[in-house]
Write an enzyme that holds these catalytic residues in place. Structure first.
Site, PDB file in Angstrom:
ATOM      1  N   ARG A 180       0.715  -1.135   0.021  1.00 44.55           N
ATOM      2  CA  ARG A 180       0.123  -0.005   0.039  1.00 44.55           C
ATOM      3  C   ARG A 180       1.032   1.386   0.038  1.00 44.55           C
ATOM      4  O   ARG A 180       1.893   1.446   0.681  1.00 44.55           O
ATOM      5  CB  ARG A 180      -0.953  -0.104   1.282  1.00 44.55           C
ATOM      6  CG  ARG A 180      -2.050  -0.867   1.256  1.00 44.55           C
ATOM      7  CD  ARG A 180      -3.166  -0.841   0.305  1.00 44.55           C
ATOM      8  NE  ARG A 180      -4.118  -1.896   0.132  1.00 44.55           N
ATOM      9  CZ  ARG A 180      -4.032  -2.856  -0.886  1.00 44.55           C
ATOM     10  NH1 ARG A 180      -3.053  -2.947  -1.850  1.00 44.55           N
ATOM     11  NH2 ARG A 180      -5.164  -3.644  -0.754  1.00 44.55           N
ATOM     12  N   GLU A 189      -2.854   7.473  -5.415  1.00 46.39           N
ATOM     13  CA  GLU A 189      -3.031   6.963  -6.766  1.00 46.39           C
ATOM     14  C   GLU A 189      -4.094   7.258  -7.626  1.00 46.39           C
ATOM     15  O   GLU A 189      -5.299   7.715  -7.087  1.00 46.39           O
ATOM     16  CB  GLU A 189      -3.197   5.466  -6.445  1.00 46.39           C
ATOM     17  CG  GLU A 189      -2.048   4.587  -5.913  1.00 46.39           C
ATOM     18  CD  GLU A 189      -2.414   3.127  -5.736  1.00 46.39           C
ATOM     19  OE1 GLU A 189      -3.426   2.844  -6.103  1.00 46.39           O
ATOM     20  OE2 GLU A 189      -1.352   2.271  -5.135  1.00 46.39           O
ATOM     21  N   HIS A 237      -0.078   0.074 -10.158  1.00 43.58           N
ATOM     22  CA  HIS A 237      -0.863  -0.841  -9.303  1.00 43.58           C
ATOM     23  C   HIS A 237      -1.401  -2.172 -10.275  1.00 43.58           C
ATOM     24  O   HIS A 237      -2.692  -2.302 -10.258  1.00 43.58           O
ATOM     25  CB  HIS A 237      -1.981  -0.166  -8.696  1.00 43.58           C
ATOM     26  CG  HIS A 237      -2.664  -0.856  -7.410  1.00 43.58           C
ATOM     27  ND1 HIS A 237      -2.793   0.001  -6.204  1.00 43.58           N
ATOM     28  CD2 HIS A 237      -2.633  -2.107  -6.890  1.00 43.58           C
ATOM     29  CE1 HIS A 237      -3.419  -0.908  -5.305  1.00 43.58           C
ATOM     30  NE2 HIS A 237      -2.971  -2.362  -5.540  1.00 43.58           N
TER      31      HIS A 237
END
Length: 327
Positions: A156, A185, A204
């Site tokens: 994360r 993000e 990601h």
């Protein structure tokens, strides 16, 4: 709170195991890419700067015999450590719990966080995000790391203080970083971190493999192993190719999640990525197409319908997955 979610009509799924191997693969990919300056070398080559062999050019860090630090020795952390053990790395780990399998099978040693920072050549983050881990890789942590260290994060983004990481990379406090997650993000295109040559940033995509996406269907509540309502990527069914060398006119069949035929799809004129439903079928469902990657460079691109002229979804972009139905 599953009962409360049920009362509110919220479906809950938990797909922990299916993500393990793909995410560990990505973590190792980031580690070796950052350590060996692969992306930096790619940009150098493509920009016309590569003129001849350079004995001291683009020197990276060795993997064999190095010391790896795993922060969070859960399923993914263990899988990552197992990959690195094949490079004869020494494995240290930091976790609130002991991990006997890692110690017995990989010779891993549990240590405190400061030892991870000071002794490890590579540090890979696989812990959860909570109040105790948020910002744990901060300015003070980077100052304790080796100047040759490579940091990898596939967990994360907020576990790392991104501004502190940017400064550490810029000043040479650490050698490089490989990130599949950021904070926020996506990062702003003008984020200083993205301008640095010694960082590899992926959007990601650690679990973004065909096998993993298909395997996640079993975690969908009530699916009983059927396809995700919004996604199914199959390798068994190929599209028909009518003309390889001119305007694409390839066709593929779309089927609903209940296996009913919803029609046929065709490449739009002049496009190798955009498809349109050209022959409606008899049922309603989510279209799924098996596209031959030999003829389609980006096999699972954006979809558009002939009925609404609106953009559908891109199955390979996790931030745009959503139900899309055709009649």
């Amino acid at each position: 709170n599953t009962p409360e979610a049920t009362n509110r009509g919220i479906a809950v799924g938990h797909p922990p195991v299916v993500l393990t191997e793909a995410t560990a693969d990505m973590a190792f990919c980031l580690l070796i890419s950052a350590a060996r300056r692969v992306v930096e070398g790619h940009v150098y080559s493509c920009s016309g700067q590569w003129k001849t062999w350079e004995p001291l050019g683009h020197l990276g860090q060795d993997l064999v015999g190095a010391t790896l630090g795993i922060v969070g020795m859960g399923r993914i952390g263990f899988a990552m450590a197992k990959r690195c053990k094949a490079w004869d790395m020494n494995i240290l780990y930091y976790d609130i719990n002991d991990c006997p399998p890692a110690e017995q099978e990989l010779g891993a040693k549990k240590v405190d966080f400061d030892t991870i920072l000071s002794e490890c050549d590579f540090i890979s983050i696989h812990t959860l995000l909570d109040d105790t881990t948020r910002g744990m890789f901060n300015e003070a942590a980077f100052k304790k790391m080796k100047k040759t260290a490579v940091l990898v994060n596939s967990a994360r983004g907020p576990i790392i203080d991104q501004k502190a990481l940017t400064e550490a990379l810029k000043s040479g406090e650490i050698f490089a970083a490989g990130l599949d997650v950021t904070d926020p993000e996506p990062p702003s295109p003008d984020d200083p971190l993205l301008k640095l040559p010694n960082v590899v940033v992926a959007p990601h995509i650690a679990s973004a493999t065909v096998g993993t996406r298909n395997a996640r269907k079993t975690a969908w509540p009530g699916s009983a192993g059927k396809s995700f309502p919004h996604l199914s990527i199959r390798k068994s069914k190929r599209i028909d190719v009518n003309n390889r060398h001119s305007t694409p006119s390839s066709k593929g069949e779309g089927t609903s999640s209940s296996n009913g035929k919803i029609g046929r799809a065709q490449f739009l004129k002049g496009s190798k990525r955009r498809l349109a439903l050209v022959e409606p079928g008899t049922s309603t469902g989510t279209i799924k197409l098996a596209i031959d990657s030999y003829h389609v460079r980006k096999p699972f691109g954006d979809f558009t319908t002939t009925r609404s002229k609106s953009t559908g979804f891109n199955p390979c972009a996790s931030n745009t997955l959503r139900p899309t139905t055709y009649t």
